[in-house]
Write an enzyme that holds these catalytic residues in place. Sequence first.
Site, short mmCIF file in Angstrom:
data_model
loop_
_atom_site.label_atom_id
_atom_site.label_comp_id
_atom_site.label_asym_id
_atom_site.label_seq_id
_atom_site.Cartn_x
_atom_site.Cartn_y
_atom_site.Cartn_z
N HIS A 37 0.84 -1.22 0.00
CA HIS A 37 0.00 0.00 0.00
C HIS A 37 0.86 1.25 0.00
O HIS A 37 0.57 2.22 -0.70
CB HIS A 37 -0.88 0.04 1.26
N SER A 186 0.12 -8.89 1.23
CA SER A 186 -1.34 -8.85 1.31
C SER A 186 -1.72 -8.73 2.78
O SER A 186 -1.06 -9.34 3.64
CB SER A 186 -1.92 -10.16 0.75
#
Length: 272
Positions: A37, A186
Amino acid sequence: MRIFSDPAKLQKWALAARRRGRKIALVPTMGYLHEGHLSLVRRAKALKADEIVVSIFVNPVQFCPGEDYEKYPRDEKADIAKCRAAGATAVFLPTPATMYLEGHSTVVSERRLSAGLCGARRPGHFDGVCTVVAKLFNIAQPDLAVFGSKDYQQAQVVRRMVRDLNFPVKIVVAPIVREPSGLAMSSRNTYLGEDERKTALAISAGLRRIKADPSFTLAQLRRSLERAGLRVDYVECVDAETLEGVKKPRKGACVLVAAYCGRTRLIDNVVL
Ligand code: PAF
């Protein structure tokens, strides 16, 4: 860094920023932020966005019944600190009640690219994604939005939605960030136990092999995953843009894997 929870307040701020000529980038996330991210935030920064808005919202309508909506990992405080450190200028933390008002009855549905792969296994998932992304675009008024390519199908579906519905938003797709072991980052990796993390490495190893070795087939890739102890959901090779199936892996095509490691569903892909 500003923190918004009310969609109307963020929209008002974003519209005012746009009127002042500020370039807005949106990084849509479901939180529990990791390096993947944060690489999207840094990409937005590199693209000279004046405002970088990170949305953190575990979107209930993109989860199917029986999936992990309730237990999806959440850590608002840590996420806010990470956004600040990465250079975000605003964080948007709405609630399901403010995103989906009582009587919400409008859905955005992409019908072609979302039909196969994860769309076929997770009915309604991409309607949920398209609906929330369309809402986030209207709320945050971004000039550009950055998505990760681990969710390869999602990025293509969003591109198509933007094209078909004339959203004035440039879609930027950033490369997968991997752990040193090769495991694609993830938020769901947090579900994996120590042994499962080792088992999961068969996915990235198999994808590396299929990229490097033209004689390694999809069937061999599938078998290597099964042998490692994964339950394969799909192993497919598709055209990188249309997502239509191609029989034999070829340069420019995308090989995608979804597999269960214990109870955790992992996805990964590689463009050949
Ligand atoms: O990729 C995700 O985390 C989500 O699908 C997204 C794009 C934030 C929409 O909820």
